[in-house]
Enzyme design. Sequence first.
Site, short mmCIF file in Angstrom:
data_model
loop_
_atom_site.label_atom_id
_atom_site.label_comp_id
_atom_site.label_asym_id
_atom_site.label_seq_id
_atom_site.Cartn_x
_atom_site.Cartn_y
_atom_site.Cartn_z
N GLU A 159 10.01 1.08 10.46
CA GLU A 159 11.08 2.08 10.33
C GLU A 159 10.40 3.43 10.50
O GLU A 159 9.57 3.81 9.67
CB GLU A 159 11.76 1.90 8.97
N GLY A 217 3.23 3.86 13.51
CA GLY A 217 3.99 2.64 13.81
C GLY A 217 3.43 1.92 15.03
O GLY A 217 3.31 0.68 15.05
N GLY A 276 7.05 4.96 8.30
CA GLY A 276 6.22 6.16 8.46
C GLY A 276 6.41 6.75 9.84
O GLY A 276 7.47 6.60 10.46
N SER A 277 5.36 7.38 10.34
CA SER A 277 5.46 8.08 11.62
C SER A 277 5.49 7.09 12.78
O SER A 277 4.93 5.99 12.70
CB SER A 277 4.27 9.02 11.77
N THR A 278 6.11 7.52 13.88
CA THR A 278 6.14 6.70 15.08
C THR A 278 4.71 6.47 15.60
O THR A 278 4.37 5.39 16.07
CB THR A 278 7.04 7.37 16.14
N LYS A 311 0.85 -1.20 0.00
CA LYS A 311 0.00 0.00 0.00
C LYS A 311 0.88 1.25 0.00
O LYS A 311 1.52 1.57 1.00
CB LYS A 311 -0.93 0.04 1.22
N CYS A 362 13.69 10.63 7.09
CA CYS A 362 13.63 10.16 8.48
C CYS A 362 14.98 10.32 9.17
O CYS A 362 15.05 10.48 10.39
CB CYS A 362 13.15 8.72 8.52
N GLU A 418 9.94 15.67 15.56
CA GLU A 418 10.35 15.52 14.16
C GLU A 418 9.51 16.48 13.33
O GLU A 418 8.28 16.37 13.29
CB GLU A 418 10.11 14.09 13.69
#
Length: 498
Positions: A271, A254, A249-251, A196, A305, A402
């Site tokens: 990641e 995640g 992607g984003s934490t 995706k 990142c 971030e």
Amino acid sequence: MVTTVEAVSHATRFLKQPKRMLVDGAWVDACHGRTLEVYDPALGEVIDHVPAGDAEDVDLAVAAARRAFADSEWSRMTASDRGRIIWRVGDLILEHADELAEIESMDNGKPVSVARAADVPLAADLFHYMAGFATKIHGQTFPISVPYAPGAQFHAYTLKEPVGVVGQIVPWNFPLLMAAWKLGPALATGCTVVLKPAEQTPLSALRLAELMLDAGLPNGVVNVITGFGETAGAALAGHPGVDKVAFTGSTEVGKLIVKAAANDLKRVTIELGGKSPNVVFADADLETAIPGAANAIFFNHGQCCAAGSRLYIEQKVYDQVLVGVSDYADKIMVGRGLDPDTEMGPLVSAEQLERVTGFLEAGDREGVRTVTGGTQVGEHGYFVAPTVLDGAGPGNSVFDEEIFGPVVTAIPFSDTAEVAAAANETIYGLAAGIWTTDLTKAHRLIPQLHAGTVWVNTYNIFDAALPFGGYKQSGWGREMGEEVIHEYTETKSVCIGL
Ligand code: NDP
């Protein structure tokens, strides 16, 4: 300044085609027929539409991937033939390099020159590298000594088996390359995939899927579902037919992926974000370190990142480096990615523009000094000026969080112990940089840094052979290199009594 260009695009033919998703080797619309809009972030205009796939489409794609994994040409194929197809994917990427770079530039906003020099060849290289692994995945034999079976003999060995059907969810900052990082090892190990891409940047994944079929990939081995994260992505992450989820992607998301996968304990690699420290010592070669520190943050408009977003500068050279990086920032040519002179394009979306300018406004309110930049550029598209901030620290969101935009915060330090402690004061641990001519100092600092990658006198160097991933809340597992092969395989121990 924002410049424009009338591009005669290799990608025009592809953009004119109606876009469909790939399920079981067929190009299909979303089951419910809805689509989502794709924007050119330099213009802020809709340039295409792709299907808005949903849970129902994910069901069909996962079923296709399960069939392809269980009993198909793919599951019976020799490792050598599998490797040849993966190699061919790399070749086809290079043959279509200009077209892919232009698609990436229009969809993501990045300079076409950067996509052509970095994203596309790195994606090809990843497939070429992983093609070689297909024939080199093997177990071991073990001389075992079982104390409670005296005199008995055994033949004991391990098998490395593909983990199964993998759901892969990728972001928008390097759309083609992130897809390659995930697809390459999945194919090398014999897994099957439902991919995706991000809602903002689905185009290069669809073109890559066409090339994969051209390379001879059997039906159902790779399926591509375009759609929103909250619907298609969430359905994939929690699907009972998926054995492993690989996410970048984003934490924040995640953690949602981990929760979704916990239900049936799927394998997970994630990641995630970063707030990477980049440390410039006074003894560094400043002619290299100053542009190096600037590129560490401004590459890909800071939407990286691993971006070196916390710039620690030793007190003695603080002013010199701060001025040097700011001057460098001022000279960066900001413009539409398709313009050959552009060095920095727009942010990927209106949402990202709002997010980054929101951080800048918060910094301003909190008294953080803007040395250069700090504002949106132009009236169209999602451009932000390369920005250098001074005087931010813990408690300022520009320092703690971030930003994922072209914004660096500079911080002075006086000695190695101080900077080692400060560098680790973050929830993230993705990357770090060190600039010094004293290699003893560098070698002493490297083990103290809680980061998955440390660059010394360089930054943002990625290679298919070099593992990449994070400590702490920057993720689980590694991409690339031999290490990623273990993330896509299960180890089966076999013990035969003789
Ligand atoms: P997300 O983490 O939301 O997006 C990454 C991928 O996850 C996209 O494909 C997205 O789909 C998908 N996704 C979103 N929600 C879900 C969900 N509930 N279940 C499954 N998949 C989901 O990042 P954003 O695009 O929102 O960016 C926000 C921030 O994330 C950035 O500012 C940056 O800080 C960080 N980020 C980090 C990246 C990295 O390389 N580590 C890359 C991108 C962002 P869709 O986009 O279609 O909604």
